[in-house]
Design a protein around this motif. Structure first.
Motif, short mmCIF file in Angstrom:
data_model
loop_
_atom_site.label_atom_id
_atom_site.label_comp_id
_atom_site.label_asym_id
_atom_site.label_seq_id
_atom_site.Cartn_x
_atom_site.Cartn_y
_atom_site.Cartn_z
N LEU A 1 -6.88 0.11 4.66
CA LEU A 1 -6.82 -0.36 3.27
C LEU A 1 -6.20 -1.75 3.21
O LEU A 1 -6.69 -2.64 2.50
N VAL B 1 0.85 -1.18 0.00
CA VAL B 1 0.00 0.00 0.00
C VAL B 1 0.89 1.24 0.00
O VAL B 1 2.08 1.16 0.31
N ASP C 1 -1.98 3.36 5.94
CA ASP C 1 -3.05 2.70 5.20
C ASP C 1 -3.41 1.33 5.79
O ASP C 1 -3.60 0.35 5.07
N GLU D 1 -5.30 6.31 -5.35
CA GLU D 1 -6.04 5.45 -4.42
C GLU D 1 -6.98 6.29 -3.58
O GLU D 1 -6.72 7.40 -3.24
N TYR E 1 4.50 -1.28 2.74
CA TYR E 1 4.08 -0.02 2.15
C TYR E 1 5.27 0.62 1.45
O TYR E 1 6.43 0.35 1.78
#
Length: 336
Positions: free
Chosen positions: A94, A86, A91, A336, A120
């Protein structure tokens, strides 16, 4: 996301992935989507695929797309390894949603997530999910991309441009509205995503002595047929009017001005069927309730000829680097 061209792959990739290991039965080869490796008395079938051309439901989609390739070889997928990246450390929600969606897809197919990696990266503007799917042949003979024979009939399941239409409805809804598509169109477009798995029909077809089978991913049906023709050293003729194009796909294609033949379409299979197996194949698909159409035939020669309105266009150049969904991302970039 686009692929590199065949020329780049031949110059920059394939020279460095050759192996002399006698247990590698099928290694890296253009157009063949699985590797076959002997492990003891079994043959391991493996495939890896990344998803970055979607945002909504990316974990669910990534699992289905990777499992599709193993199933298209006629082998039931069993195990998964996930890579999930991500954009930001923050996040976490997510990440959880992606994993929740991936787990849901695994449950639908009946496969197990056995490991992977999460993280990430500030270099990402939207999530990246890559899935490695694994299975064993257990005595089955894998179906290859390059097995088509002159005289075979060409079969297409469900419809074309399915996945691309669903992604446009999900991730490009604002653009779709501006282009005149209605809320009903968007709902119907998103609903197409439910058709993305090919596992049931691929496994059923593999038992019917089909000669070649390929799921329709980047580059759409045209690229898929070009790869089958190239690897089988044959030509393919299709009649455009016979292609199954769902009405919702036609609406999105007109609004976004994309070519359905060149749009990514996970959920669609392209299959070559010996004439004597046409009735049995048709019966097997009807038993599953799978929509299908025989759209052409395998002929001598090379490339793909598309017959439409009394004219023929002959395609011979493989352009796996081109796909209509990638063009949409370039036209309408989003984060996103």
């Amino acid at each position: 996301m686009s692929k590199f061209s065949l020329d780049v792959l031949q110059r920059r990739v394939f020279p460095f992935v050759r192996a002399d290991d006698p247990d590698i039965l099928l290694g890296a080869a253009f157009g063949e989507d699985v590797a076959l490796t002997r492990v003891g008395d079994e043959v391991l079938v493996s495939h890896v695929d990344p998803i970055v051309g979607a945002i909504g439901n990316i974990g669910w989609l990534a699992v289905h797309v990777a499992c599709n390739d193993v199933a298209t070889a006629g082998i039931p997928p069993r195990w998964l390894l996930l890579l999930v990246l991500v954009p930001r450390m923050e996040d976490e929600e997510l990440l959880e949603q992606i994993m929740r969606d991936a787990s849901r897809a695994a449950g639908e197919i009946g496969v197990s997530i056995i490991g992977g990696h999460t993280g990430y990266s500030a270099g990402l503007s939207r999530p990246l999910v890559a899935v490695t799917a694994l299975g064993t042949t257990s005595g089955r003979e894998p179906v290859r991309t390059g097995g088509a024979h002159v005289g075979d009939q060409v079969l297409v399941t469900k419809g074309i441009a399915l996945e691309g239409t669903a992604i446009l409805a999900q991730d490009f809804a604002d653009v779709a509205r501006n282009l005149g598509l209605s809320e009903e169109d968007l709902a119907n477009g998103r609903g197409v995503m439910a058709e993305v798995s090919v596992a049931l029909e691929a496994l059923a077809l593999s038992e019917q002595d089909v000669t070649a089978m390929h799921d329709v991913t980047r580059g759409g049906l045209l690229e898929t047929l070009l790869e089958i023709a190239y690897l089988s050293e044959v030509g393919i003729e299709i009649e455009f009017s016979h292609l199954p194009i769902p009405p919702i796909v036609s609406r999105f294609a007109r609004a976004f001005r994309f070519d359905p033949l060149r749009m990514i379409s996970s959920g669609t299979l392209a299959v070559t069927v010996p004439p004597e197996r046409v009735d049995d194949v048709s019966h097997a698909l009807k038993q599953l309730g799978t929509v299908f159409a025989f759209v052409g035939r395998v002929v001598e020669g090379a490339g793909v000829r598309v017959l439409q309105n009394g004219k023929a266009v002959h395609y011979t150049e493989i352009r796996c680097e081109e796909d209509e969904l990638a063009r949409m991302w370039a036209l309408y970039p989003r984060d996103e």
